[in-house]
Design an enzyme around this catalytic site. Structure first.
Site, PDB file in Angstrom:
ATOM      1  N   HIS A 372       0.808  -1.222   0.000  1.00 46.29           N
ATOM      2  CA  HIS A 372       0.000   0.000   0.000  1.00 46.29           C
ATOM      3  C   HIS A 372       0.849   1.285   0.000  1.00 46.29           C
ATOM      4  O   HIS A 372       0.459   2.292   0.612  1.00 46.29           O
ATOM      5  CB  HIS A 372      -0.984  -0.003   1.182  1.00 46.29           C
ATOM      6  CG  HIS A 372      -1.589  -1.357   1.418  1.00 46.29           C
ATOM      7  ND1 HIS A 372      -2.285  -2.032   0.429  1.00 46.29           N
ATOM      8  CD2 HIS A 372      -1.548  -2.193   2.486  1.00 46.29           C
ATOM      9  CE1 HIS A 372      -2.665  -3.207   0.902  1.00 46.29           C
ATOM     10  NE2 HIS A 372      -2.217  -3.340   2.133  1.00 46.29           N
ATOM     11  N   CYS A 373       1.991   1.205  -0.655  1.00 45.74           N
ATOM     12  CA  CYS A 373       2.890   2.379  -0.744  1.00 45.74           C
ATOM     13  C   CYS A 373       3.207   2.947   0.638  1.00 45.74           C
ATOM     14  O   CYS A 373       3.247   4.180   0.826  1.00 45.74           O
ATOM     15  CB  CYS A 373       2.301   3.472  -1.620  1.00 45.74           C
ATOM     16  SG  CYS A 373       2.119   2.982  -3.316  1.00 45.74           S
ATOM     17  N   ALA A 374       3.353   2.057   1.613  1.00 47.17           N
ATOM     18  CA  ALA A 374       3.696   2.520   2.963  1.00 47.17           C
ATOM     19  C   ALA A 374       4.717   1.532   3.541  1.00 47.17           C
ATOM     20  O   ALA A 374       4.551   1.008   4.637  1.00 47.17           O
ATOM     21  CB  ALA A 374       2.446   2.593   3.828  1.00 47.17           C
TER      22      ALA A 374
END
Ligand SMILES: Cc1ncc(COP(=O)(O)O)c(C=O)c1O
Length: 415
Positions: A372-374
């Site tokens: 999740h791009c985290a």
């Protein structure tokens, strides 16, 4: 089928689809789609350099879109609204404009939270490499709320900027951004007592996951700048929003500058245009701006954020009850619906998130999997990756039932 679902042609044209990926991008209602078509068929032309009627109409719609956006987030003035391609471009535009305006000096500190999306990490890390700023991360507590003690501890005189997400796109926790603003003011008073040249830090809010779900009031928060992305609240993709207080934006030198962003150019120098044009080089996304206007009108037409909150409450509680029934499905985030938005990151037993997403795809259920791009936060959690199912206004309890039915099957077959 809910009445709202009927407004979304893609959900009619893909029979049986259970779309649970709105937080990646929301689907578009006919209202938005039809108006995009009408705009292209009747009014489309380049703006800013007009004398003829369709160009005038395009310009009017572009400005109307900004006025509506300003009204939605309670900006003081529509000229504070800058259109970009998405949140990622908007954050880069702001951060690089801050850098070009010599806001930072070596060893200045930027405070982020550990849950930030890469869009609010990587541009800062590039600045770290380029001009040697420090980047530090505020922790979250075990209940996933922001650790204000850690914020106080890390908030020293070197902090020049705090750039914080309003809603985490992993835990879906809503952070108390008004409290952060209060702390910034308190710290400023303390530091100014010992150093009269102390400059109040700039407070930036990532509104990518808050604006789609609830009323965001930038004046109430008190922040200096906020960015968000139209496709997550039903506009077409390719239109992002950067809002900033006029006195900050007036001070900033734009990092990109040509086309409409320029007032004049000589052989050896140039003068940027005024606000907001100086931040919008080249031909803007007129169709995107119109789609954003119509998406905001659509939200108003369904009774606004009150209606969104009403649907949220009903569906979220239903989903949370389901999650509570399964030991092997672990939610990453709090179960307190007052502090969260209606998205669920979860792991299923020891099954890989990609395998779950693939399995659900066979049943026409659309979820997202992986990091999740985290990435920094996923590593912090020691889980590396997860599944994510997001609800939006067109989802129903039946969609949630289908998700859990399929998850049961996945646990049986893949577990
Ligand atoms: C919290 C957050 N910030 C920024 C972004 C980036 O948005 P975009 O891909 O539209 O630039 C996202 C996208 O998921 C997000 O969730």
């Amino acid at each position: 089928m809910s009445d709202i679902k009927k407004d979304f042609p893609i959900l009619q044209n893909n029979k049986g689809i259970v779309y649970l990926d709105s937080t990646a991008t929301a689907q578009k209602p006919s209202y938005v789609i039809d108006w995009i078509k009408k705009f292209l068929e009747n009014d489309y032309s380049n703006i800013h350099r007009w004398a003829y009627s369709i160009a005038e109409r395009s310009e009017d719609l572009y400005v109307k879109s900004k006025k509506k956006m300003a009204e939605f987030i309670n900006a003081e003035n529509w000229r504070e609204i800058i259109y970009s391609h998405n949140s990622t471009y908007a954050s880069n535009l702001l951060i690089w404009s801050l850098r070009r305006s010599w806001i930072f000096k070596r060893w200045d500190k930027v405070l982020l939270t550990i849950v930030e999306h890469h869009a609010n990490i990587v541009p800062w890390l590039i600045l770290k490499e380029e001009i040697w700023i420090e980047v530090d991360y505020i922790k979250v507590k075990e209940d996933f709320s922001l650790d204000f003690e850690d914020l106080e501890k890390k908030f020293d005189e070197k902090v020049r900027t705090l750039s914080i997400t309003h809603v985490s796109n992993v835990t879906w926790e809503i952070f108390d951004v008004e409290k952060i603003w209060k702390i910034i003011n308190e710290k400023t008073e303390i530091f100014r007592n010992s150093n009269e040249n102390y400059k109040k830090p700039i407070f930036i809010v990532d509104g990518s996951q808050s604006v789609p779900s609830f009323k965001v009031d930038v004046q109430k928060i008190g922040c200096d700048a906020m960015f968000t992305t139209g496709h997550k609240f039903m506009a077409n993709s390719g239109i992002g929003v950067l809002w900033g207080k006029q006195d900050l934006l007036d001070k900033l030198e734009p990092v990109f500058s040509w086309g409409g962003a320029i007032a004049s150019v000589a052989k050896s120098c140039f003068k940027p245009a005024g606000l907001p044009d100086k931040f919008e080089p080249g031909t803007p996304n007129m169709t995107g701006a119109v789609s954003l206007l119509r998406a905001l009108e659509y939200i108003e037409n369904i009774w606004g954020y009150e209606k969104i909150q009403e649907i949220k409450k009903e569906l979220e509680n239903y989903a949370l009850e389901k999650f509570a029934k399964y030991d092997k499905i672990k939610l990453i985030g709090s179960t307190n619906s007052a502090n969260r938005v209606w998205v669920f990151s979860f792991t299923v037993d020891w099954i890989h998130s990609h395998d779950i997403a693939d399995y659900l795809a066979d049943y026409n259920i659309c979820i997202r999997a992986w990091q999740h791009c985290a990435e920094p936060f996923m590593w912090e959690l020691w889980i590396n990756h997860s599944c994510r199912a997001s609800l939006y206004i067109y989802n129903t309890k039946e969609d949630i039932d289908k998700l859990f039915e399929a998850l049961e099957g996945a646990m049986e077959e893949l577990g």
